[in-house]
Design a protein around this motif. Structure first.
Motif, mmCIF file in Angstrom:
data_model
loop_
_atom_site.group_PDB
_atom_site.id
_atom_site.type_symbol
_atom_site.label_atom_id
_atom_site.label_comp_id
_atom_site.label_asym_id
_atom_site.label_seq_id
_atom_site.Cartn_x
_atom_site.Cartn_y
_atom_site.Cartn_z
ATOM 1 N N CYS A 118 0.840 -1.200 0.000
ATOM 2 C CA CYS A 118 0.000 0.000 0.000
ATOM 3 C C CYS A 118 0.876 1.251 0.000
ATOM 4 N N VAL A 119 0.578 2.191 -0.904
ATOM 5 C CA VAL A 119 1.399 3.402 -1.034
ATOM 6 C C VAL A 119 0.703 4.649 -0.489
ATOM 7 N N LEU A 120 -0.594 4.533 -0.211
ATOM 8 C CA LEU A 120 -1.385 5.690 0.231
ATOM 9 C C LEU A 120 -2.568 5.216 1.055
ATOM 10 N N VAL A 121 -2.743 5.803 2.235
ATOM 11 C CA VAL A 121 -3.918 5.477 3.048
ATOM 12 C C VAL A 121 -4.552 6.770 3.573
ATOM 13 N N GLY A 122 -5.853 6.874 3.366
ATOM 14 C CA GLY A 122 -6.618 8.011 3.871
ATOM 15 C C GLY A 122 -7.596 7.554 4.940
ATOM 16 N N THR A 123 -8.511 8.441 5.305
ATOM 17 C CA THR A 123 -9.558 8.108 6.280
ATOM 18 C C THR A 123 -10.828 8.870 5.909
ATOM 19 N N GLY A 124 -11.871 8.648 6.667
ATOM 20 C CA GLY A 124 -13.066 9.468 6.536
ATOM 21 C C GLY A 124 -12.836 10.831 7.175
ATOM 22 N N PHE A 125 -13.787 11.752 6.948
ATOM 23 C CA PHE A 125 -13.666 13.066 7.589
ATOM 24 C C PHE A 125 -15.035 13.703 7.787
ATOM 25 N N MET A 126 -15.087 14.694 8.649
ATOM 26 C CA MET A 126 -16.294 15.485 8.866
ATOM 27 C C MET A 126 -16.116 16.845 8.210
ATOM 28 N N ALA A 127 -17.047 17.242 7.366
ATOM 29 C CA ALA A 127 -16.992 18.563 6.729
ATOM 30 C C ALA A 127 -17.711 19.560 7.638
ATOM 31 N N MET A 128 -16.970 20.575 8.059
ATOM 32 C CA MET A 128 -17.481 21.502 9.069
ATOM 33 C C MET A 128 -17.839 22.868 8.477
ATOM 34 N N THR A 133 -20.640 23.617 13.100
ATOM 35 C CA THR A 133 -21.514 22.438 12.991
ATOM 36 C C THR A 133 -21.073 21.574 11.807
ATOM 37 N N CYS A 134 -21.388 20.289 11.904
ATOM 38 C CA CYS A 134 -20.998 19.339 10.854
ATOM 39 C C CYS A 134 -22.028 19.368 9.716
ATOM 40 N N ALA A 135 -21.560 19.643 8.498
ATOM 41 C CA ALA A 135 -22.450 19.670 7.328
ATOM 42 C C ALA A 135 -22.732 18.249 6.842
ATOM 43 N N TYR A 136 -21.699 17.433 6.814
ATOM 44 C CA TYR A 136 -21.855 16.021 6.423
ATOM 45 C C TYR A 136 -20.597 15.256 6.805
ATOM 46 N N GLU A 137 -20.719 13.928 6.828
ATOM 47 C CA GLU A 137 -19.567 13.074 7.080
ATOM 48 C C GLU A 137 -19.248 12.318 5.801
ATOM 49 N N PHE A 138 -17.980 12.287 5.444
ATOM 50 C CA PHE A 138 -17.551 11.604 4.224
ATOM 51 C C PHE A 138 -16.995 10.232 4.581
ATOM 52 N N HIS A 139 -17.649 9.198 4.049
ATOM 53 C CA HIS A 139 -17.203 7.816 4.281
ATOM 54 C C HIS A 139 -16.703 7.251 2.953
ATOM 55 N N PRO A 140 -15.398 7.300 2.708
ATOM 56 C CA PRO A 140 -14.869 6.858 1.415
ATOM 57 C C PRO A 140 -14.829 5.336 1.309
ATOM 58 N N SER A 201 -11.776 3.225 7.966
ATOM 59 C CA SER A 201 -13.179 3.601 8.165
ATOM 60 C C SER A 201 -13.351 4.753 9.153
ATOM 61 N N ASP A 202 -12.335 4.978 9.992
ATOM 62 C CA ASP A 202 -12.437 6.032 11.009
ATOM 63 C C ASP A 202 -12.540 7.424 10.389
ATOM 64 N N SER A 203 -13.290 8.285 11.046
ATOM 65 C CA SER A 203 -13.330 9.693 10.664
ATOM 66 C C SER A 203 -12.331 10.423 11.559
ATOM 67 N N THR A 204 -11.244 10.952 10.970
ATOM 68 C CA THR A 204 -10.144 11.466 11.792
ATOM 69 C C THR A 204 -9.867 12.955 11.626
ATOM 70 N N VAL A 205 -10.601 13.613 10.719
ATOM 71 C CA VAL A 205 -10.313 15.021 10.409
ATOM 72 C C VAL A 205 -11.585 15.844 10.413
ATOM 73 N N LYS A 206 -11.475 17.050 10.948
ATOM 74 C CA LYS A 206 -12.528 18.057 10.779
ATOM 75 C C LYS A 206 -12.067 18.984 9.664
ATOM 76 N N TYR A 207 -12.758 18.853 8.538
ATOM 77 C CA TYR A 207 -12.362 19.548 7.323
ATOM 78 C C TYR A 207 -13.206 20.811 7.158
ATOM 79 N N ALA A 208 -12.553 21.954 7.002
ATOM 80 C CA ALA A 208 -13.262 23.236 6.901
ATOM 81 C C ALA A 208 -13.829 23.424 5.499
ATOM 82 N N LEU A 209 -15.149 23.589 5.417
ATOM 83 C CA LEU A 209 -15.783 23.854 4.128
ATOM 84 C C LEU A 209 -15.476 25.278 3.699
ATOM 85 N N GLY A 210 -15.178 25.455 2.423
ATOM 86 C CA GLY A 210 -14.940 26.798 1.891
ATOM 87 C C GLY A 210 -16.254 27.526 1.676
ATOM 88 N N GLU A 211 -16.163 28.678 1.080
ATOM 89 C CA GLU A 211 -17.347 29.511 0.829
ATOM 90 C C GLU A 211 -18.171 29.015 -0.353
#
Length: 258
Positions: A118-128, A133-140, A201-211
């Motif tokens: 494996c050369v790359l591993v990501g996780t899920g995240f919460m879009a804030m 407040t959380c707009a949605y959760e991304f489950h890749p 499967s874990d959600s590990t990041v709070k991702y800031a939504l842009g404008e």
């Protein structure tokens, strides 16, 4: 652990975001996995960024401040970071995001050590939203085979979630400076041609939504995505469906604007 040879180099590019940068840095400091260096790539900031970073550096020697005299913009800044990094692995965090799981790095390093192909591993995240407040959760998709099924449709890796092999990314030329908006997507597509990919499967990041994207940015996004389909369409499944989806969604946006 040997601080001269950290296992992970964390790249944090920033430009005039002194007011929010501290939260991103603090979320790195709270990681349970400790063998890392945090490289703060200051892209010619004119605000109090240096003072903020200096304060954190006094408390933790693993933090490196690497200012640029000229404004390189994101892609060149990231490539500069790849060149400065000493770790086997690269992790990414944006200055307006935070890592919300203190075991994020521990889980991802563990996965990569157990899965050497494996050369790359990501996780899920919460879009804030900006109000916290959380707009949605991304489950890749998690498995390599499932990632490949959707890879031409969209980017299944949040940039602030990933950990990947530094030497491998450098051998492939790093981020493509001729791209905008999709520089990370392009690098993941390139990496996937030579190694396997995964998401936890874990959600590990709070991702800031842009404008939200302007119409000119949407046009650029469409143009760059089209370029990626031309480049990688024969390397992943679902090429014609991906073309159809991209062109249809772009046409719908144009019709809505009329």
């Amino acid at each position: 652990f040997d601080m001269h040879d950290p296992l992970i180099s964390i790249l944090l590019p920033t430009h005039n975001r002194a007011g929010i940068l501290g939260s991103a840095i603090q979320s790195v400091l709270e990681q349970s996995f400790e063998n890392w260096e945090l490289i703060i790539l200051d892209d010619a900031s004119t605000d109090e960024t240096h003072a903020i970073v200096e304060e954190f550096m006094r408390g933790d020697k693993r933090i490196r401040y690497e200012p640029s005299l000229e404004n390189l913009r994101l892609v060149k800044t990231l490539n500069r970071g790849l060149g400065l990094a000493r770790g086997t692995y690269i992790a990414r965090i944006d200055d307006d995001d935070t890592w919300s799981d203190c075991d994020k790095l521990k889980k991802q390093v563990g996965f990569l050590e157990e899965n050497p192909q494996c050369v790359l591993v990501g996780t899920g995240f919460m879009a804030m939203r900006s109000n916290g407040t959380c707009a949605y959760e991304f489950h890749p998709p998690k498995k390599d085979v499932d990632i490949r099924k959707v890879f031409l449709l969209y980017n299944p890796f949040g940039h602030s979630t990933v950990v990947f092999l530094r030497e491998f990314a450098l051998k492939l030329g790093g981020y493509d400076v001729s791209l905008g908006y999709t520089e990370d997507y392009d690098l993941w597509l390139r990496m996937g041609c030579y190694g396997s990919l995964a998401n936890l499967s874990d959600s590990t990041v709070k991702y800031a939504l842009g404008e939200g994207m302007s119409s000119s940015n949407r046009r650029n996004h469409f143009r760059y995505h089209l370029r990626l389909l031309r480049e990688y369409g024969n390397k992943y499944p679902g090429k014609y469906y991906a073309y159809f989806r991209l062109i249809a969604s772009h046409a719908l946006r144009i019709l809505r604007l009329r």
